[in-house]
Design a protein around this motif. Structure first.
Motif, mmCIF file in Angstrom:
data_model
loop_
_atom_site.group_PDB
_atom_site.id
_atom_site.type_symbol
_atom_site.label_atom_id
_atom_site.label_comp_id
_atom_site.label_asym_id
_atom_site.label_seq_id
_atom_site.Cartn_x
_atom_site.Cartn_y
_atom_site.Cartn_z
ATOM 1 N N ILE A 118 -48.468 39.877 -53.388
ATOM 2 C CA ILE A 118 -48.139 39.110 -54.592
ATOM 3 C C ILE A 118 -46.652 38.791 -54.649
ATOM 4 O O ILE A 118 -46.247 37.676 -54.976
ATOM 5 C CB ILE A 118 -48.600 39.888 -55.845
ATOM 6 C CG1 ILE A 118 -50.138 39.943 -55.894
ATOM 7 C CG2 ILE A 118 -48.046 39.257 -57.116
ATOM 8 C CD1 ILE A 118 -50.682 40.932 -56.900
ATOM 9 N N ALA A 119 -45.817 39.772 -54.303
ATOM 10 C CA ALA A 119 -44.368 39.566 -54.342
ATOM 11 C C ALA A 119 -43.907 38.550 -53.306
ATOM 12 O O ALA A 119 -42.992 37.753 -53.553
ATOM 13 C CB ALA A 119 -43.659 40.904 -54.105
ATOM 14 N N ALA A 120 -44.531 38.550 -52.135
ATOM 15 C CA ALA A 120 -44.109 37.668 -51.048
ATOM 16 C C ALA A 120 -44.689 36.263 -51.163
ATOM 17 O O ALA A 120 -44.141 35.315 -50.569
ATOM 18 C CB ALA A 120 -44.505 38.278 -49.702
ATOM 19 N N ALA A 121 -45.756 36.098 -51.914
ATOM 20 C CA ALA A 121 -46.475 34.819 -51.964
ATOM 21 C C ALA A 121 -45.598 33.618 -52.317
ATOM 22 O O ALA A 121 -45.708 32.564 -51.679
ATOM 23 C CB ALA A 121 -47.658 34.923 -52.930
ATOM 24 N N PRO A 122 -44.715 33.695 -53.323
ATOM 25 C CA PRO A 122 -43.884 32.517 -53.641
ATOM 26 C C PRO A 122 -42.965 32.093 -52.500
ATOM 27 O O PRO A 122 -42.652 30.909 -52.359
ATOM 28 C CB PRO A 122 -43.068 32.986 -54.854
ATOM 29 C CG PRO A 122 -43.843 34.109 -55.447
ATOM 30 C CD PRO A 122 -44.485 34.793 -54.276
ATOM 31 N N ILE A 123 -42.547 33.048 -51.686
ATOM 32 C CA ILE A 123 -41.644 32.746 -50.570
ATOM 33 C C ILE A 123 -42.374 31.935 -49.513
ATOM 34 O O ILE A 123 -41.854 30.943 -48.995
ATOM 35 C CB ILE A 123 -41.078 34.054 -49.986
ATOM 36 C CG1 ILE A 123 -40.217 34.752 -51.039
ATOM 37 C CG2 ILE A 123 -40.262 33.788 -48.715
ATOM 38 C CD1 ILE A 123 -39.850 36.174 -50.698
ATOM 39 N N TYR A 124 -43.594 32.338 -49.200
ATOM 40 C CA TYR A 124 -44.388 31.567 -48.251
ATOM 41 C C TYR A 124 -44.777 30.204 -48.832
ATOM 42 O O TYR A 124 -44.742 29.182 -48.140
ATOM 43 C CB TYR A 124 -45.647 32.336 -47.865
ATOM 44 C CG TYR A 124 -45.398 33.676 -47.219
ATOM 45 C CD1 TYR A 124 -44.548 33.803 -46.130
ATOM 46 C CD2 TYR A 124 -46.026 34.831 -47.705
ATOM 47 C CE1 TYR A 124 -44.323 35.040 -45.535
ATOM 48 C CE2 TYR A 124 -45.807 36.065 -47.118
ATOM 49 C CZ TYR A 124 -44.953 36.165 -46.032
ATOM 50 O OH TYR A 124 -44.739 37.392 -45.451
ATOM 51 N N ALA A 125 -45.147 30.205 -50.110
ATOM 52 C CA ALA A 125 -45.594 28.959 -50.746
ATOM 53 C C ALA A 125 -44.497 27.905 -50.761
ATOM 54 O O ALA A 125 -44.764 26.710 -50.595
ATOM 55 C CB ALA A 125 -46.070 29.248 -52.168
ATOM 56 N N GLU A 126 -43.266 28.327 -50.953
ATOM 57 C CA GLU A 126 -42.146 27.380 -50.998
ATOM 58 C C GLU A 126 -42.024 26.584 -49.703
ATOM 59 O O GLU A 126 -41.605 25.426 -49.712
ATOM 60 C CB GLU A 126 -40.845 28.140 -51.261
ATOM 61 C CG GLU A 126 -39.633 27.232 -51.427
ATOM 62 C CD GLU A 126 -38.358 28.003 -51.696
ATOM 63 O OE1 GLU A 126 -37.317 27.348 -51.920
ATOM 64 O OE2 GLU A 126 -38.391 29.249 -51.685
ATOM 65 N N LYS A 127 -42.421 27.194 -48.587
ATOM 66 C CA LYS A 127 -42.334 26.534 -47.283
ATOM 67 C C LYS A 127 -43.701 26.105 -46.753
ATOM 68 O O LYS A 127 -43.839 25.751 -45.588
ATOM 69 C CB LYS A 127 -41.661 27.471 -46.267
ATOM 70 C CG LYS A 127 -40.246 27.873 -46.647
ATOM 71 C CD LYS A 127 -39.315 26.665 -46.713
ATOM 72 C CE LYS A 127 -37.900 27.087 -47.065
ATOM 73 N NZ LYS A 127 -36.971 25.932 -47.161
#
Length: 386
Positions: A118-127
């Motif tokens: 959950i914490a890492a998801a926005p980082i992957y989603a941004e790219k």
């Protein structure tokens, strides 16, 4: 530090370099000579055996795919695994997610822990990088990113399975509900408690710990004083083993213990015979339950010289489905891979098939209930509805 694995031989470690070159190549319309798959799992600490097992599944699949001559749009492409250790920690998970993005990975198979995913998801989603996680907390796909893909059923179904099975199969009316303090553990335990109360079971003790606690003598005394007959727990395998030891000290092992999927491991088998019954609900079906499972197990044992610890056959399958999506893109670009994964009903060599709904939930997910018998996890029943 990033770790690059050369998949034509026994895996080894070395620092990965050449980031700028990889990023430039991904900008071309045709696929680059090498595409990097990120693997983010706990590779140190108490959950290392599970994380390593998930990494091993990817390594085995990538070795086979490369050996078969992987091509995109007719051009030979080599798949490369870039592995990072998230330490089962959300902040570390975010840090290594950024490392993988900077390394130019086109997709990530990770993470094990829901809080980390959950914490890492926005980082992957941004790219626009696909995150293929075995994490089971429903909040992962509820984030609303089109880059999140769950490999198994979620904890909404698992909570129903815990409540339904324990209420119908266990005679005792007094329950304890324990959790490990993580998003996975707390939410699954809370859902299970709701199901138990609906089934007219009495929850006489509820307690939360952190995911590293191994001293349970005080808890054992509480369980005995409350007359608990069934323990429902989302503690990890090493924690449940420690609890069993504490219960043995006070001669209070005539209880049934039902855990979540983080106890359905080879390590937990050490607890065989230590309680009235040791059970686990899990979205992870044993590899040996599938027609192609024995062949996978033979290959796994031959390569890694150990028994699978958890769910390496799921990450093995996910890698094959990911490779199929890559082929369809004709470019190997991350956003195009995400688009293809959203549409694919992919052939999975062990489990059969993987397909995702609009939220990224696995359409073919089931929950099984297992019991330890004669040193093995033996399936009791399985359902996709509960």
């Amino acid at each position: 530090m990033l770790e690059r694995f050369s998949c034509g031989s026994v895996p080894g470690f070395r620092v990965w370099v050449g980031l700028a070159c990889a990023i430039v190549l991904q900008g071309c319309d045709s696929p680059p000579e090498t595409l990097k798959i990120g693997v983010a799992q706990p590779l140190t600490g108490n959950l290392a055996p599970l994380g390593q097992d998930l990494l091993n599944g990817v390594l085995l699949a990538v070795e086979e795919i490369n050996k078969d001559g992987f091509k995109i749009n007719g051009k030979p492409v080599t798949l490369e695994v870039v592995a990072v250790d998230d330490r089962a920690n959300a902040e570390t998970g975010k840090e290594v997610a950024r490392q993988l993005v900077d390394a130019g990975v086109v997709a990530v198979i990770g993470h094990l822990n829901s809080g980390v995913s959950i914490a890492a998801a926005p980082i992957y989603a941004e790219k626009s990088i696909a995150e293929m996680a075995i994490s089971t907390n429903p909040k992962f796909t509820a984030l609303g990113f089109n880059t999140t893909f769950r490999l198994v059923a979620n904890d909404t179904m698992q909570a129903k399975a815990i409540g339904s099975y324990s209420a119908s199969q266990f005679k005792g009316a007094k329950y304890a509900v324990l959790d490990d303090g993580t998003p996975y553990g707390k939410d699954l335990a809370a859902g299970a408690a709701v199901q138990l109360l609906a089934a007219k079971k009495e929850v006489v003790l509820k307690q939360s710990f952190d995911d590293k606690t191994t001293k349970f003598d005080e808890l054992a005394e509480k369980l005995k004083a409350a007359g608990v007959e069934t323990i429902v727990s989302t503690l990890n395998d090493f924690q449940m083993l420690a609890l069993l030891e504490s219960l043995k000290k006070i001669d209070y092992t005539n209880v049934a213990m039902l855990g979540g999927d983080t106890i359905k491991t080879t390590l937990m088998l050490k607890g065989s015979g230590a309680a009235q019954g040791l059970y686990a609900t899990s979205p992870i079906q044993e590899a040996r339950e599938f027609p192609s499972g024995p062949a996978f197990l033979d290959k796994y044992r031959a390569k890694f010289k150990i028994e699978p610890a958890y769910a390496g056959h799921y990450t093995y399958d996910a890698t094959y489905v990911l490779a199929a999506a890559m082929r369809r893109t004709k470019s190997g670009k991350p956003a195009a891979i995400v688009e293809e994964l959203r549409k694919i009903d992919g052939y999975a060599p062990v489990t059969g098939s993987m397909k995702w709904d609009a939220k990224g939930e696995q359409r073919y997910g089931v929950i099984g209930v297992y019991r330890v018998r004669e040193g093995l996890w033996e399936l009791q029943m399985r359902s996709d509805v509960w």
